[in-house]
Design an enzyme around this catalytic site. Structure first.
Site: not given
Ligand code: IMP
Length: 416
Positions: A12, A222, A39-40
């Protein structure tokens, strides 16, 4: 010329805006990991576009977007995203390529991710998009790839095996209803028809692009602290978010990357569980959340907020090979009278992802700039205290801040 754009915190950081901004000078934008968990966000003149799987430089009509082998791909999310983008550019589909090697996300991945998060103690705070479960299948060597969609017989066989295994887990361990194979089979065969003209061997596509001297922007999703190896494990995502992920996620050699731009917010946020040394639950944290609209672009969850942590950036810049910083959301700090920055820890030499829950930050304070800076486009026009803050960050991270984002709009960038 090729560059990688990577997040230096817990995601983010504003990579969407950064990639969209930089991509105007590039021919190809390749995403190398993650999936619909990302979520870009890109803010155009009169609308906001949120990208989940499609590389977000493709709003520039010169850019071909590649979804690489290291990604996990949810066809339904992809088509929803594509429909949305077609309202802006009806021909956008022609500029999108998807790796035949990337793994597919199935409804059972999403269901198991949700059950684990909602009904068990195995809670990470995931986005519930099935990401981790799909990567588990990949590494257990039972996953199904994009290329599998085009051999009906083999696809059916593999799907049957996967569904029978997953139904066993669903029924025996999670006491949930089993899934029906035929419905999933028909749906995915339909996707296959709609996807086939976009599917490529990404390694070949990119090596030809490099041979033809095309400019490539590699896009990470991420952030480095969510990297499966070097992040705050187990509170991480399941892929290689750092720069080197571009090599394994796209089949390009490490020397293919000429420069690395590290994206960091002017403060810190995190969504989901896990350690966060500078988390601020006081009024300041709440103010950052409100001013910065810190709610997840994929899940809508409120993000945890706190001051900038220079030790984190020193660590993540090191593991990513970052040479320049793209500092985002500086404008969000304009309401603070005093700005706190964590410069080191009192109980550790440097950021340690293994013991991040025990780190005690040492803060320095500098006066706030208390002025709207969102219309400013030259570094020299910034208030003295805003310039001081940027210089302070450069001093404590040892890195040059090359770009500063001062607002959500596409053009709200200062090149320093
Ligand atoms: P997952 O990728 O859905 O398995 O989530 C694993 C961890 O990564 C969690 O803490 C999510 O909130 C975090 N996470 C996954 N994608 C994003 C992103 O695009 N932005 C921020 N945090 C993310």
């Amino acid at each position: 010329m090729s560059i990688a754009v990577v997040g230096l915190q817990w995601g983010d950081e504003g990579k969407g805006k950064v990639v969209d901004y930089l991509a105007k000078d590039f021919d190809v934008n390749a995403r190398y990991q993650g999936g619909s968990n990302a979520g870009h966000t890109v803010r155009l003149a009169d609308e906001q576009v949120i990208f989940h799987q499609i590389p977000c430089g493709v709003l520039n009509r010169n850019v071909i977007g590649v979804i690489g082998a290291g990604c996990v791909f949810d066809p339904q999310v992809f088509f929803d995203e594509l429909e949305n983008l077609k309202k802006i550019d009806p021909h956008i589909e022609k500029r999108i390529k998807i790796s035949r090697f990337c793994h597919l996300i199935f409804p059972y991945h999403i269901l198991i991710d949700k059950i684990r998060e909602e009904k068990t103690k195995q809670k990470i705070g995931t986005t519930k998009k099935g990401i981790g479960v799909a990567y588990e299948d990949k590494y257990a060597r039972v996953g199904m790839r994009m290329g599998d969609l085009f051999d009906r017989e083999l696809f059916e066989k593999k799907l049957r095996m996967n569904i029978s295994r997953k139904n066993l887990v669903l029924m025996e361990i999670y006491h949930a209803e089993p899934l029906a194979e035929s419905e999933i089979y028909n749906k995915y065969m339909n996707y296959a028809e709609r996807l086939k003209h976009m599917v490529v061997d990404d390694t070949r596509f990119l090596s030809e692009a490099m041979h033809d001297k095309k400019n490539i922007i590699f896009e990470g999703a991420q952030g480095a602290l969510l990297d499966i190896n070097f992040g705050t494990y187990p509170y991480v995502t399941s892929s290689h978010t750092i720069t080197s992920g571009a090599g394994i996620g796209l089949g390009v050699p490490p020397c293919a990357i000429d420069d690395v731009i590290g994206v960091t917010k002017a403060y810190t946020t995190r969504v989901g569980q896990g350690p966060f040394p500078t988390e601020d639950n006081s009024e300041v944290g709440q103010q950052l959340r409100a001013s910065g609209h810190e709610f997840g672009a994929t899940t809508g969850r409120p993000r945890r907020c706190g001051p900038f942590d220079a030790s984190i950036i020193r660590y993540t810049a090191r593991i990513n090979g970052v040479k320049k910083l793209f500092l985002t959301k500086l404008d969000v700090l304009s309401k603070l009278d005093t700005i706190k920055i964590a410069v080191r820890y009192s109980n550790a030499e440097e950021f340690d992802p293994f013991h991040a829950d025990k780190l005690r930050p040492v803060y320095e304070k500098i006066p706030g700039f208390c002025k709207d800076i969102s219309h400013m486009r030259n570094f020299d026009d910034l208030p003295a205290n805003a310039k001081k803050y940027v210089t302070f960050i450069e001093h404590h991270t040892g890195l040059e801040v090359s770009y500063i984002s001062v607002g959500a709009q596409r053009e709200a960038v200062i090149t320093k």
